[in-house]
Design a protein around this motif. Structure first.
Motif, PDB file in Angstrom:
ATOM      1  N   UNK A  33       0.824  -1.220   0.000  1.00 23.97           N
ATOM      2  CA  UNK A  33       0.000   0.000   0.000  1.00 23.97           C
ATOM      3  C   UNK A  33       0.855   1.266   0.000  1.00 23.97           C
ATOM      4  N   UNK A  34       1.865   1.288   0.874  1.00 24.69           N
ATOM      5  CA  UNK A  34       2.697   2.492   0.987  1.00 24.69           C
ATOM      6  C   UNK A  34       3.533   2.710  -0.269  1.00 24.69           C
ATOM      7  N   UNK A  35       4.032   1.619  -0.858  1.00 27.26           N
ATOM      8  CA  UNK A  35       4.817   1.754  -2.088  1.00 27.26           C
ATOM      9  C   UNK A  35       3.950   2.298  -3.218  1.00 27.26           C
ATOM     10  N   UNK A  36       2.738   1.769  -3.343  1.00 30.34           N
ATOM     11  CA  UNK A  36       1.837   2.225  -4.402  1.00 30.34           C
ATOM     12  C   UNK A  36       1.430   3.680  -4.175  1.00 30.34           C
ATOM     13  N   UNK A  55      -7.775   5.392  -7.081  1.00 28.62           N
ATOM     14  CA  UNK A  55      -8.874   6.330  -7.315  1.00 28.62           C
ATOM     15  C   UNK A  55      -8.702   7.612  -6.508  1.00 28.62           C
ATOM     16  N   UNK A  56      -8.386   7.477  -5.210  1.00 30.23           N
ATOM     17  CA  UNK A  56      -8.294   8.652  -4.349  1.00 30.23           C
ATOM     18  C   UNK A  56      -7.060   9.497  -4.644  1.00 30.23           C
ATOM     19  N   UNK A  57      -5.995   8.890  -5.130  1.00 29.18           N
ATOM     20  CA  UNK A  57      -4.824   9.676  -5.505  1.00 29.18           C
ATOM     21  C   UNK A  57      -5.099  10.486  -6.780  1.00 29.18           C
ATOM     22  N   UNK A  87       4.288   5.953  -5.023  1.00 31.15           N
ATOM     23  CA  UNK A  87       4.528   6.037  -6.463  1.00 31.15           C
ATOM     24  C   UNK A  87       3.582   7.010  -7.156  1.00 31.15           C
ATOM     25  N   UNK A  88       2.377   7.161  -6.634  1.00 30.83           N
ATOM     26  CA  UNK A  88       1.399   8.041  -7.289  1.00 30.83           C
ATOM     27  C   UNK A  88       1.266   9.397  -6.578  1.00 30.83           C
ATOM     28  N   UNK A  89       2.161   9.662  -5.619  1.00 37.42           N
ATOM     29  CA  UNK A  89       2.177  10.971  -4.956  1.00 37.42           C
ATOM     30  C   UNK A  89       2.961  11.966  -5.813  1.00 37.42           C
ATOM     31  N   UNK A  90       2.453  13.180  -6.000  1.00 40.27           N
ATOM     32  CA  UNK A  90       3.175  14.173  -6.804  1.00 40.27           C
ATOM     33  C   UNK A  90       4.599  14.395  -6.297  1.00 40.27           C
ATOM     34  N   UNK A  91       5.509  14.507  -7.234  1.00 40.05           N
ATOM     35  CA  UNK A  91       6.920  14.668  -6.883  1.00 40.05           C
ATOM     36  C   UNK A  91       7.154  15.921  -6.042  1.00 40.05           C
TER      37      UNK A  91
END
Length: 268
Positions: free
Chosen positions: A58-61, A236-238, A64-68
């Motif tokens: 979960x944390x890795x995913x 979805x939420x990201x 990965x989809x968090x804005x840089x």
């Protein structure tokens, strides 16, 4: 029925990963302990190990989809990440050696103390502004010295450390949205070594009679069900993050901790 229930709880872990940075640990531990109650005193050990694996994915995913631009707030935190991982290795080993009831009651006590601290000590419900926190123009980074104790406690309890890192980042001046997003890469640093330790430990003898399929101390069926529910929600939420007022977000964080504490008390 357990698989369906765990998948449904996985949906909730996806929500908590994105909104609170929990990675699933605080939700997964009591639920897996309940699902694997047939293991007796070893249920909590299996729950913390399974939680660690769920948090890795979960944390890795989520990272990965968090804005840089958000992740750049952790620039220069290499020492903190190393010490988080080192502490987590020690904590994961400790929970294998400690009496089963110790981890359960330590989990409840820690959540209770955390809720009290968040309510009574300033800086969480309303974060410090840069002027109040320091004379700097930006929120302060977490000191590396916090890494080892946060990692050890988090791995021992089967949680990702966000219950410590999110309040610390709030008091350093971050909004809830940024603090919870940054909690995921920090959770990853804790959950990876904790999972590695759990995979290398022999399965508990009661697992065969209870028909619980373990790899090391990890209940792979429970982990799979939780992830099946969590990953689509994270995606979805990201992509479409809900707009939550900062103060409401902080109160919801405390409320979730309270519900988890009640759930663990019912299982104790």
């Amino acid at each position: 029925m357990d698989f369906v229930m765990l998948t449904g709880v996985g949906l909730l872990t996806g929500v908590t990963t994105v909104l609170f940075g929990f990675g699933g640990g605080f939700v997964a531990v009591p639920v897996v302990a309940w699902a694997d109650a047939a293991l007796g005193g070893d249920a909590m050990r299996v729950a913390t190990a399974t939680s660690a694996l769920v948090m890795v994915v979960n944390a890795a995913f989520a990272t990965a989809v968090t804005p840089r631009r958000v992740l750049l707030a952790l620039r220069g935190s290499g020492g903190l990440l190393v010490l988080l991982a080192a502490g987590a290795s020690v904590g994961a080993l400790a929970t294998r050696l400690a009496p089963a009831d110790v981890a359960s009651w330590a989990f409840i006590a820690y959540v209770g103390l955390t809720i009290t601290d968040l309510l009574l000590r300033p800086g969480f419900l309303r974060p410090y502004t840069p002027v109040e926190a320091a004379s700097d123009d930006a929120p302060r980074p977490l000191p590396p010295s916090l890494g080892a104790p946060i990692g050890a406690v988090a791995a021992f309890l089967g949680v990702g450390g966000s219950v410590m890192t999110v309040p610390a980042m709030r008091r350093a001046g971050h909004t809830m949205r940024v603090a919870t997003a940054l909690a995921n890469p920090l959770t990853l640093a804790i959950a990876l070594p904790a999972t590695a330790v759990s995979l290398c430990v022999a399965a508990v003898p009661a697992a065969t009679d209870a028909q619980v399929h373990l790899v090391g101390l990890i209940d792979v069926r429970a982990a799979g069900a939780l992830l099946l529910g969590a990953l689509p929600v994270i995606a979805l939420l990201r992509r479409r993050p809900p707009r939550i007022p900062d103060r409401v977000h902080a109160w919801a964080y405390i409320g979730l901790l309270g519900m988890v504490a009640v759930a663990m008390l019912l299982l104790a």
